[in-house]
Design a protein around this motif. Structure first.
Motif, PDB file in Angstrom:
ATOM      1  N   PHE A 182       0.823  -1.216   0.000  1.00  0.00           N
ATOM      2  CA  PHE A 182       0.000   0.000   0.000  1.00  0.00           C
ATOM      3  C   PHE A 182       0.854   1.263   0.000  1.00  0.00           C
ATOM      4  N   LYS A 183       2.064   1.161   0.526  1.00  0.00           N
ATOM      5  CA  LYS A 183       2.993   2.296   0.404  1.00  0.00           C
ATOM      6  C   LYS A 183       3.334   2.514  -1.066  1.00  0.00           C
ATOM      7  N   ASP A 184       3.616   1.433  -1.771  1.00  0.00           N
ATOM      8  CA  ASP A 184       3.909   1.534  -3.202  1.00  0.00           C
ATOM      9  C   ASP A 184       2.698   2.048  -3.980  1.00  0.00           C
ATOM     10  N   ALA A 185       1.509   1.603  -3.573  1.00  0.00           N
ATOM     11  CA  ALA A 185       0.289   2.046  -4.262  1.00  0.00           C
ATOM     12  C   ALA A 185       0.136   3.559  -4.167  1.00  0.00           C
ATOM     13  N   ARG A 186       0.495   4.121  -3.007  1.00  0.00           N
ATOM     14  CA  ARG A 186       0.365   5.560  -2.818  1.00  0.00           C
ATOM     15  C   ARG A 186       1.475   6.342  -3.524  1.00  0.00           C
ATOM     16  N   GLU A 187       2.630   5.694  -3.709  1.00  0.00           N
ATOM     17  CA  GLU A 187       3.797   6.432  -4.199  1.00  0.00           C
ATOM     18  C   GLU A 187       4.236   6.050  -5.615  1.00  0.00           C
ATOM     19  N   HIS A 188       3.960   4.822  -6.026  1.00  0.00           N
ATOM     20  CA  HIS A 188       4.491   4.338  -7.309  1.00  0.00           C
ATOM     21  C   HIS A 188       3.406   3.593  -8.090  1.00  0.00           C
ATOM     22  N   PRO A 189       2.579   4.303  -8.831  1.00  0.00           N
ATOM     23  CA  PRO A 189       1.541   3.629  -9.623  1.00  0.00           C
ATOM     24  C   PRO A 189       2.137   2.558 -10.540  1.00  0.00           C
ATOM     25  N   LYS A 190       1.469   1.446 -10.632  1.00  0.00           N
ATOM     26  CA  LYS A 190       1.973   0.327 -11.410  1.00  0.00           C
ATOM     27  C   LYS A 190       1.681   0.454 -12.894  1.00  0.00           C
ATOM     28  N   GLY A 191       0.609   1.149 -13.217  1.00  0.00           N
ATOM     29  CA  GLY A 191       0.188   1.221 -14.600  1.00  0.00           C
ATOM     30  C   GLY A 191       0.796   2.385 -15.356  1.00  0.00           C
ATOM     31  N   ARG A 222      -2.579   7.396  -7.397  1.00  0.00           N
ATOM     32  CA  ARG A 222      -1.807   7.439  -6.145  1.00  0.00           C
ATOM     33  C   ARG A 222      -2.770   7.509  -4.959  1.00  0.00           C
ATOM     34  N   GLN A 223      -3.196   6.354  -4.523  1.00  0.00           N
ATOM     35  CA  GLN A 223      -4.092   6.241  -3.375  1.00  0.00           C
ATOM     36  C   GLN A 223      -3.961   4.822  -2.829  1.00  0.00           C
ATOM     37  N   PRO A 224      -4.412   4.576  -1.602  1.00  0.00           N
ATOM     38  CA  PRO A 224      -4.264   3.225  -1.036  1.00  0.00           C
ATOM     39  C   PRO A 224      -4.849   2.132  -1.931  1.00  0.00           C
ATOM     40  N   LYS A 225      -6.010   2.371  -2.529  1.00  0.00           N
ATOM     41  CA  LYS A 225      -6.613   1.374  -3.424  1.00  0.00           C
ATOM     42  C   LYS A 225      -6.227   1.634  -4.884  1.00  0.00           C
ATOM     43  N   GLY A 226      -5.050   2.221  -5.062  1.00  0.00           N
ATOM     44  CA  GLY A 226      -4.614   2.597  -6.394  1.00  0.00           C
ATOM     45  C   GLY A 226      -4.411   1.434  -7.339  1.00  0.00           C
ATOM     46  N   VAL A 227      -3.929   0.304  -6.835  1.00  0.00           N
ATOM     47  CA  VAL A 227      -3.718  -0.857  -7.710  1.00  0.00           C
ATOM     48  C   VAL A 227      -5.055  -1.339  -8.262  1.00  0.00           C
ATOM     49  N   LEU A 228      -6.033  -1.479  -7.391  1.00  0.00           N
ATOM     50  CA  LEU A 228      -7.354  -1.923  -7.824  1.00  0.00           C
ATOM     51  C   LEU A 228      -7.955  -0.929  -8.816  1.00  0.00           C
ATOM     52  N   ALA A 229      -7.790   0.365  -8.541  1.00  0.00           N
ATOM     53  CA  ALA A 229      -8.309   1.380  -9.455  1.00  0.00           C
ATOM     54  C   ALA A 229      -7.675   1.247 -10.831  1.00  0.00           C
ATOM     55  N   GLN A 230      -6.371   1.016 -10.867  1.00  0.00           N
ATOM     56  CA  GLN A 230      -5.694   0.882 -12.159  1.00  0.00           C
ATOM     57  C   GLN A 230      -6.100  -0.405 -12.877  1.00  0.00           C
ATOM     58  N   VAL A 231      -6.331  -1.455 -12.140  1.00  0.00           N
ATOM     59  CA  VAL A 231      -6.824  -2.697 -12.757  1.00  0.00           C
ATOM     60  C   VAL A 231      -8.165  -2.435 -13.441  1.00  0.00           C
ATOM     61  N   PHE A 232      -9.016  -1.658 -12.792  1.00  0.00           N
ATOM     62  CA  PHE A 232     -10.331  -1.351 -13.349  1.00  0.00           C
ATOM     63  C   PHE A 232     -10.248  -0.442 -14.575  1.00  0.00           C
ATOM     64  N   PHE A 233      -9.267   0.487 -14.588  1.00  0.00           N
ATOM     65  CA  PHE A 233      -9.277   1.550 -15.591  1.00  0.00           C
ATOM     66  C   PHE A 233      -8.186   1.438 -16.654  1.00  0.00           C
ATOM     67  N   GLU A 234      -7.198   0.572 -16.484  1.00  0.00           N
ATOM     68  CA  GLU A 234      -6.199   0.448 -17.537  1.00  0.00           C
ATOM     69  C   GLU A 234      -6.899   0.047 -18.834  1.00  0.00           C
ATOM     70  N   PRO A 235      -6.606   0.736 -19.947  1.00  0.00           N
ATOM     71  CA  PRO A 235      -7.312   0.443 -21.194  1.00  0.00           C
ATOM     72  C   PRO A 235      -7.191  -1.001 -21.644  1.00  0.00           C
ATOM     73  N   GLU A 236      -6.036  -1.592 -21.415  1.00  0.00           N
ATOM     74  CA  GLU A 236      -5.848  -2.980 -21.827  1.00  0.00           C
ATOM     75  C   GLU A 236      -4.846  -3.643 -20.891  1.00  0.00           C
ATOM     76  N   GLN A 237      -5.144  -4.878 -20.509  1.00  0.00           N
ATOM     77  CA  GLN A 237      -4.286  -5.620 -19.607  1.00  0.00           C
ATOM     78  C   GLN A 237      -3.442  -6.606 -20.431  1.00  0.00           C
ATOM     79  N   ARG A 238      -2.145  -6.648 -20.173  1.00  0.00           N
ATOM     80  CA  ARG A 238      -1.272  -7.542 -20.927  1.00  0.00           C
ATOM     81  C   ARG A 238      -1.517  -8.989 -20.500  1.00  0.00           C
ATOM     82  N   LEU A 239      -1.661  -9.868 -21.487  1.00  0.00           N
ATOM     83  CA  LEU A 239      -1.844 -11.297 -21.218  1.00  0.00           C
ATOM     84  C   LEU A 239      -0.513 -12.020 -21.362  1.00  0.00           C
ATOM     85  N   SER A 240      -0.058 -12.647 -20.285  1.00  0.00           N
ATOM     86  CA  SER A 240       1.167 -13.434 -20.381  1.00  0.00           C
ATOM     87  C   SER A 240       0.914 -14.786 -21.032  1.00  0.00           C
ATOM     88  N   ASP A 241      -0.354 -15.190 -21.097  1.00  0.00           N
ATOM     89  CA  ASP A 241      -0.742 -16.449 -21.728  1.00  0.00           C
ATOM     90  C   ASP A 241      -2.176 -16.274 -22.232  1.00  0.00           C
TER      91      ASP A 241
END
Length: 834
Positions: free
Chosen positions: A362-371, A432-451
């Motif tokens: 959650f520290k990373d979620a607030r400081e370092h967006p994954k998407g 950049r918020q505590p639930k930032g990862v979930l928010a980005q999962v919901f809003f990223e235009p396209e999710q990369r498929l590893s398989d």
């Protein structure tokens, strides 16, 4: 004195434990037959009464009125300080404000979820044994674990489905076991016990929370935010046991720490299963991609989310398997209990890592967006309200713009960067918020498929699901915001000639439904017009005072009925400044739908449930449900609308002829998915897979050529080859005829959730209202062979036949209830299309 109190404490503990009963001691048929839900509740009640290691929380009720329970389990000392432990845990992760002492802090929080699918009973059965083993004073090992762990145990997420299955099984079984398949014990009737009351699959509802069981559970989940979540299931009875690590594709946002815990837990569990000679597998089938499962949703909320699967669906009390063994209910309980306790054990010895990594997540979620993006802007409108409600259910922070500003960002609908104007009431979600990862999962235009071999849908971007103009910004934005939208004041009128209601989302449909129920006559705008202060768009609703002289206190009655739709307006004159006057034929009266929905064997229970729930709960409108086996007993003259949910309809010629006559006589049929087979290539209907005989021949020749090439392929590549003509659930761009009532309120384009490989050529002699163009855009996985074929195929069409119509829906607009633009489209089909 110290020894005296220690001895007294031991005597009290022994006295309590003397009352404590194992499941087998409390329930005479435990392990031999499925437990009734009230018996399961009674068993946990006796545990609660005879231990100081458990706290009981009722967190809600099902649609059928059954209580939803959780049991918090830990040492007596931890239980006494449980709320402080919870608050400290949240505060240290940055998920709550304030301060709490760390007297008993730094505990690992583990959540165990059982029986989200009601006809997987070994999950709930094992919940009783797991709870007993955790609090049994004779089990010294578990007591050591609980010093550092708090467990939240939910014994049955789906009591209605579990009860439906268990009650049925008890009603059809006798004293003799029937392991052979030639017995009704292994032939569960429609709709089965898998889903909840409304036949929704709750295991695919974690993120969207369309059903009340999910909403109530996630509200409690957000109060605890566990570090480990175990989701306990069953699969086909010939399968062995599955436990982590999970399969690919794994979402890119899943951390290495989460993957490492999967590996650790797999190693511990494998040793226990090896010692007992039990079969199992890992890293296959069950992936971590779609975000609304009981493993992925916790994962995107910082936990280590895991699925556990025991062979057992359809097994009844005992079943003979392909390998010659007989699988009993007790076997299934033993396997689950061993695996789940192994998960608790692993959490205990990895407690420090779990605590550290959870807080870092959650520290990373607030400081370092994954998407790729730092912020998302959703333009205001009726559908934005439903989106805001979903974000609120998930504790995702958002705000409304309170100023105007020129910006640039990725536009979802255009699939490219565009300039736009941020305006007051637009929704802003920051990464950049505590639930930032979930928010980005919901809003990223396209999710990369590893398989590409995925267990579920592979695209779900909420701007497409909700059909709202949205933008993703690579940089954070600093603007003035507010916590709620403001609505402009009502126009002042001297008299009320009519009421205007925008057609811009689900609430519009619900209001229209209530107007119909109250016998209010309503018109729909088929032409854009302008009145003083009001821009009327196609599809907007008009309630004329002159149409409703039978209503006493017209103005007051309408204001009460429109209270939930704050953007309505009163109109004082039917004379337009531009466009059509209110007395024009451009404002036809809408017919009150009288709806028949078919149910029963052959119809997909989940798709039927989505249609039922839409009418019964989403828009609160009456629908008559008739089992297809009883259709000959029904007079179609009582209805003007028939809904055929996805299914395999084995209708005889006489029933088909009755449906034909219903349509010819002015009725409307809404057919979804494979229900279209009833009309495909039938005389009198335009629906066909091939536009011409030439296209039919060409496709057959291509298939024949592919079969010839396949002679040279090896066996191992078979599944991968099949993927070429498959779709896992992808978002497909459609163009639409905005002038047609089926398209009202949907926007400039419609993005459909494609879950079926079936497609139809553009129809001749019908309105191809929404179709896939050549060169269409798509998101998620579509096999290369299928992708080439989808261009210029129809998704939603309307055909006039006789005095009636049929609406063809190749894709299901009600998919899992969260495809909000699809909910509006279905509302158009029911209410706007005559």
């Amino acid at each position: 004195m110290k020894h005296f109190f220690a001895s007294l404490s031991l005597l009290i503990s022994l006295s309590i434990s003397a009352q404590l009963k194992s499941p087998a001691e409390f329930l005479p048929e435990y392990g031999k037959h499925v437990t009734y839900y009230h018996q399961l509740e009674a068993y946990f009640a006796q545990l609660q009464q005879n231990t100081d290691m458990m706290q009981h929380v009722v967190y809600g009720q099902t649609y059928e009125g059954r209580d939803l329970h959780t049991y918090i389990i830990s040492t007596p000392e931890n239980i006494k300080d449980i709320d402080n432990i919870r608050k400290y845990h949240l505060q240290q992760a940055g998920l709550a404000s304030g301060t709490a002492t760390a007297t008993r802090g730094n505990k690992a929080i583990v959540w165990l979820s059982f029986n989200v699918h009601g006809n997987e009973p070994a999950a709930a059965e094992s919940a009783m044994n797991v709870a007993y083993q955790l609090i049994n004073p004779a089990n010294a090992e578990t007591k050591e674990w609980l010093k550092d762990i708090v467990i939240i145990l939910d014994p049955c997420l789906n009591p209605d489905g579990y009860s439906r299955y268990g009650n049925w099984l008890h009603s059809i079984t006798g004293q003799q076991l029937h392991p052979g398949l030639a017995d009704r014990e292994h032939m569960e009737p429609w709709p089965g016990g898998r889903e909840n009351h409304y036949a929704y699959d709750l295991n695919r509802d974690w993120a969207w929370q369309i059903q009340k069981e999910s909403q109530q559970r996630i509200a409690l989940y957000n109060q605890w935010m566990p570090m480990v979540h175990v989701d306990v299931h069953e699969m086909g009875y010939n399968e062995p046991y599955f436990f982590p690590p999970a399969a690919e594709p794994m979402h890119d946002f899943i951390t290495q720490a989460q993957k490492d815990f999967h590996t650790a837990i797999g190693e511990v569990t494998a040793k226990k299963f090896d010692n007992k000679g039990w079969s199992y597998y890992t890293r296959e089938v069950f992936d971590l991609f779609y975000p609304s499962y009981g493993d992925t949703y916790p994962t995107f909320n910082g936990a280590v989310g895991m699925t556990y699967e025991q062979g057992g669906i359809g097994a009844g009390r005992a079943v003979a398997r392909e390998n010659g063994t007989v699988l009993t209910l007790q076997d299934r309980i033993d396997h689950h209990s061993t695996a789940i306790l192994a998960a608790v054990e692993t959490a205990a010895w990895q407690r420090e890592k779990l605590v550290k990594n959870f807080r870092l997540y959650f520290k990373d979620a607030r400081e370092h967006p994954k998407g790729k993006y730092e912020a998302y802007v959703v333009k205001s409108g009726g559908k934005t309200e439903e989106l805001a409600a979903m974000l609120t259910r998930n504790n995702i922070a958002f705000a409304y713009a309170d100023e105007t500003k020129k910006l640039s960002g990725y536009n979802y609908q255009a699939d490219k960067d565009k300039d736009f104007t941020l305006e007051p009431n637009d929704l802003i979600i920051k990464a950049r918020q505590p639930k930032g990862v979930l928010a980005q999962v919901f809003f990223e235009p396209e999710q990369r498929l590893s398989d590409s071999l995925s267990y579920d849908i592979t695209a779900w971007a909420l701007p497409h699901a909700f059909g709202v103009q949205s933008y993703a910004l690579k940089r954070d934005i600093s603007v003035k915001t507010k916590t709620s939208p403001n609505y402009k004041g009502k126009l002042e009128v001297d008299r009320v000639y009519a009421f205007y209601i925008p057609w811009n989302g689900r609430q519009s449909v619900k209001v229209l439904a209530q107007l119909h129920k109250n016998k209010i006559r309503v018109r729909s705008a088929h032409k854009a017009s302008f009145y003083r202060g009001i821009n009327i768009k196609t599809g907007d609703l008009i309630v004329l005072k002159g149409d409703n002289t039978h209503i006493d206190n017209f103005e007051q009655t309408l204001k009460v009925l429109l209270d939930s739709k704050p953007d309505y307006e009163a109109i004082e004159s039917g004379f337009s400044l531009t466009g059509a006057d209110l007395g024009s034929e451009a404002y036809p009266l809408l017919e009150e739908p009288k709806v028949l929905l078919l149910s029963g064997r052959g119809i997909s229970s989940t798709d039927f449930g989505q249609a039922w729930f839409y009418f019964d709960d989403m828009i609160n409108y009456p629908v008559s449900i008739v089992d297809i086996a009883n259709l000959s007993r029904i007079s179609f003259s009582d209805f003007n609308t028939i809904v055929l949910a996805e299914g395999w309809y084995d209708l005889n010629d006489a029933l088909k002829a009755r449906i034909d006559s219903f349509i010819d006589g002015g009725g409307k049929v809404i057919a979804i998915g494979s229900a279209l087979d009833i009309f495909t290539d039938r005389a009198g209907y335009s629906l066909t897979k091939y536009a011409t005989e030439t296209s039919r021949t060409a496709e057959q020749e291509a298939e024949d050529a592919a079969e010839l090439d396949a002679r040279f392929y090896n066996y191992e590549s078979y599944i991968r080859r099949e993927l070429s003509s498959s779709v896992s659930g992808a978002i497909v761009e459609n163009v639409l005829d905005a002038s047609h009532p089926l398209s009202y309120g949907l926007g400039d384009k419609y993005f459909s959730m494609k879950t079926s490989t079936t497609y139809y050529q553009l129809l001749k002699g019908a309105s191809n209202v929404i179709y896939v163009p050549q060169g269409y855009k798509s998101f998620g996985f579509i096999g290369s062979s299928l992708k080439k074929k989808l261009g210029n195929t129809v998704t939603f069409a309307v055909e006039q036949k006789g005095s009636g119509s049929i609406i063809y829906m190749a894709d299901n607009p009600l998919f899992r209830g969260f495809w909000e633009n699809g909910n509006l489209l279905f509302g158009n089909a029911v209410f706007q299309v005559n």
